[in-house]
Design a protein around this motif. Structure first.
Motif: not given
Length: 270
Positions: A165-168, A173-175, A119-126, A204-208
């Protein structure tokens, strides 16, 4: 596991002064998994009645801290935004039983601050923002990428509560592209990398996550070259920040992170 030091469970709707030995109780899948000798009272959030997941008029998505993984999974399957597949991919990264899915909460996963927390991965990436509530009623918002500061460490004061947690809308809308690796077929994530391409401006964003002690989100105004992406990861993650435990050596985690990041770059920009 019985918590034999706990002498009281209080309903979170009944406000009472916070005191040493208190802890918020969401799903309890972590709290009841091992001894908690410092705890004396649990403040139960299960009856707060917070809406698990809610689409706001501006298109953003608010996920309550008490939202379970099962609830988020069901919602993600009905979501029509382009980033919707990412919800199920991250929920499946738990590799947990249905019992855990129906008890474990999004807020608990973030507050445990484990490197492999999906869930850290999901919400950070978005590009999620945490809403934190203090005991005196003060509110503050913190990016998820800044909320988790290390393995088991987070930006949360004594008695402070993660409300949601709020996701914009733009992030939804991102791929997106998702990569995960584990040393074992049903093992904990050793590496989890997510890419997101913004359809509005082409950024472009990359989340690790999982391979590092804290989530690392790198943003580029335009998709970088392979060399620039590799260099950015090397600059953003210090040598001591590659996680080292039984689920993977730092060298392997670094190698797989760079490999997955390049695969994702090619996938979302190709």
């Amino acid at each position: 596991m019985d918590l034999n030091t706990v002498v009281e469970v209080q309903d979170a709707r009944d406000r009472a002064p916070w005191r040493p030995g208190d802890a918020w109780l969401g799903g309890g899948t972590y709290l009841f998994s091992e001894p908690q000798p410092r705890l004396r009272r649990l403040v139960d959030l299960s009856r707060t009645g917070w809406t698990p997941v809610e689409l706001r008029p501006d298109g953003s998505l608010e996920i309550a801290a008490t939202c379970t993984i099962a609830q988020l999974s069901r919602f993600g399957k009905e979501l029509t935004d382009r980033a919707a597949p990412l919800f199920e991919q991250c929920c499946r990264a738990f590799l947990a039983s249905f019992k855990i899915w129906n008890m474990a909460t999004v807020g608990g996963n973030l507050c445990n601050a484990l490197p492999a927390g999906p869930m850290i991965s999901l919400t950070t990436a978005l590009d999620g923002r945490c809403l934190l509530l203090a005991q005196d009623g003060a509110r503050r918002r913190v990016r998820v990428a800044d909320f988790v500061t290390g393995a088991g460490r987070k930006d949360l004061a004594e008695g402070e509560l993660l409300r949601s947690v709020t996701l914009p809308a733009r992030a939804l809308s991102c791929r997106t592209a998702f990569r995960q690796a584990s040393l074992y077929g049903l093992g904990r994530s050793g590496v989890l990398v997510i890419g997101a391409l913004d359809p509005v401006d082409g950024s472009f964003a990359i989340t690790v996550t999982a391979s590092t002690v804290r989530p690392v989100r790198l943003w580029f105004p335009l998709p970088p070259s392979a060399g620039a992406l590799r260099a950015a990861i090397g600059s953003a993650v210090a040598d001591g920040e590659w996680f080292d435990d039984i689920h993977g050596l730092p060298e392997w985690r670094r190698h797989m992170t760079v490999r997955f990041a390049e695969e994702i770059r090619e996938e979302v920009t190709g």
